[in-house]
Design a protein around this motif. Structure first.
Motif, PDB file in Angstrom:
ATOM      1  N   GLY A  44       0.831  -1.199   0.000  1.00  0.00           N
ATOM      2  CA  GLY A  44       0.000   0.000   0.000  1.00  0.00           C
ATOM      3  C   GLY A  44       0.858   1.238   0.000  1.00  0.00           C
ATOM      4  N   ALA A  45       0.530   2.168   0.896  1.00  0.00           N
ATOM      5  CA  ALA A  45       1.268   3.428   0.947  1.00  0.00           C
ATOM      6  C   ALA A  45       1.233   3.985   2.364  1.00  0.00           C
ATOM      7  CB  ALA A  45       0.654   4.437  -0.028  1.00  0.00           C
ATOM      8  N   VAL A  46       2.281   4.727   2.710  1.00  0.00           N
ATOM      9  CA  VAL A  46       2.350   5.374   4.021  1.00  0.00           C
ATOM     10  C   VAL A  46       2.632   6.861   3.844  1.00  0.00           C
ATOM     11  CG1 VAL A  46       3.106   3.283   5.219  1.00  0.00           C
ATOM     12  CG2 VAL A  46       4.830   4.858   4.296  1.00  0.00           C
ATOM     13  N   ARG A  47       2.275   7.635   4.861  1.00  0.00           N
ATOM     14  CA  ARG A  47       2.580   9.070   4.858  1.00  0.00           C
ATOM     15  C   ARG A  47       4.010   9.304   5.333  1.00  0.00           C
ATOM     16  NH1 ARG A  47      -2.997  11.177   7.731  1.00  0.00           N
ATOM     17  NH2 ARG A  47      -4.191  11.520   5.823  1.00  0.00           N
ATOM     18  N   SER A  48       4.495   8.395   6.180  1.00  0.00           N
ATOM     19  CA  SER A  48       5.875   8.457   6.646  1.00  0.00           C
ATOM     20  C   SER A  48       6.237   7.089   7.202  1.00  0.00           C
ATOM     21  CB  SER A  48       6.050   9.526   7.732  1.00  0.00           C
ATOM     22  OG  SER A  48       5.296   9.172   8.874  1.00  0.00           O
ATOM     23  N   ALA A  49       7.533   6.820   7.219  1.00  0.00           N
ATOM     24  CA  ALA A  49       7.999   5.514   7.699  1.00  0.00           C
ATOM     25  C   ALA A  49       8.980   5.694   8.845  1.00  0.00           C
ATOM     26  CB  ALA A  49       8.658   4.746   6.562  1.00  0.00           C
ATOM     27  N   SER A  50       8.745   4.968   9.934  1.00  0.00           N
ATOM     28  CA  SER A  50       9.687   4.907  11.048  1.00  0.00           C
ATOM     29  C   SER A  50      10.330   3.525  11.009  1.00  0.00           C
ATOM     30  CB  SER A  50       8.972   5.113  12.384  1.00  0.00           C
ATOM     31  OG  SER A  50       8.504   6.443  12.487  1.00  0.00           O
ATOM     32  N   LEU A  51      11.621   3.493  10.801  1.00  0.00           N
ATOM     33  CA  LEU A  51      12.326   2.234  10.568  1.00  0.00           C
ATOM     34  C   LEU A  51      13.459   2.050  11.568  1.00  0.00           C
ATOM     35  CD1 LEU A  51      12.538   2.531   6.669  1.00  0.00           C
ATOM     36  CD2 LEU A  51      10.814   1.325   8.026  1.00  0.00           C
TER      37      LEU A  51
END
Ligand code: ZN
Length: 144
Positions: A44-51
């Motif tokens: 899908g899609a994210v607004r931001s990613a915390s990795l």
């Protein structure tokens, strides 16, 4: 190597919407439905990613954040038990508007735009995560 055998259990399809926490929402669903052992895929899609990235020499995580909209081109994970609760462990590859990719261990704080997740329950004795001195990781203990 240690290994356990499981039989297929129910399959859950989840649709997550804007503003949800990717890890938080799937973890909450697993707790509500008592999903103790499963494989997980997502896209899908994210607004931001915390990795996170696990530094094997320091035996510690380095957290980083990509603070812009990204596609989730491929996400894979599992659910097992940590501290007597269902725990999601997931990694994913994200891409930007130029097709450049970022990837890593998905952390709490990854904000969803739209996610389709498939949870395949596994019927058997759920693996329990325990600290392993050698790696510094919370690894599956399956010798129960
Ligand atoms: Zn990981």
């Amino acid at each position: 190597m240690t290994a356990s055998r499981f039989d297929p259990g129910p399959i859950h399809l989840l649709r997550l919407g804007p503003g949800e926490d990717l890890v938080g929402s799937i973890t909450a669903y697993a707790k509500i439905h008592d999903i103790r052992s499963a494989s997980v895929t997502l896209l899908g899609a994210v607004r931001s990613a915390s990795l996170r990235y696990f530094d094997q020499h320091r035996k510690d995580y380095r957290d980083f954040r990509i603070a812009r909209p990204l596609e989730v081109t491929s996400g894979i994970g599992n659910i097992s038990i940590l501290d007597d609760e269902p725990f999601l462990h997931a990694h994913a590859t994200f891409s930007d508007e130029d097709g450049q990719t970022f990837s890593g261990h998905i952390n709490f704080g990854t904000e969803v735009f739209h996610i389709e997740a498939t949870i395949q329950e596994l019927d058997g004795v759920a693996p329990v995560r325990e600290m392993e001195e050698l790696t510094g990781l919370m690894v599956w203990s399956m010798d129960r």
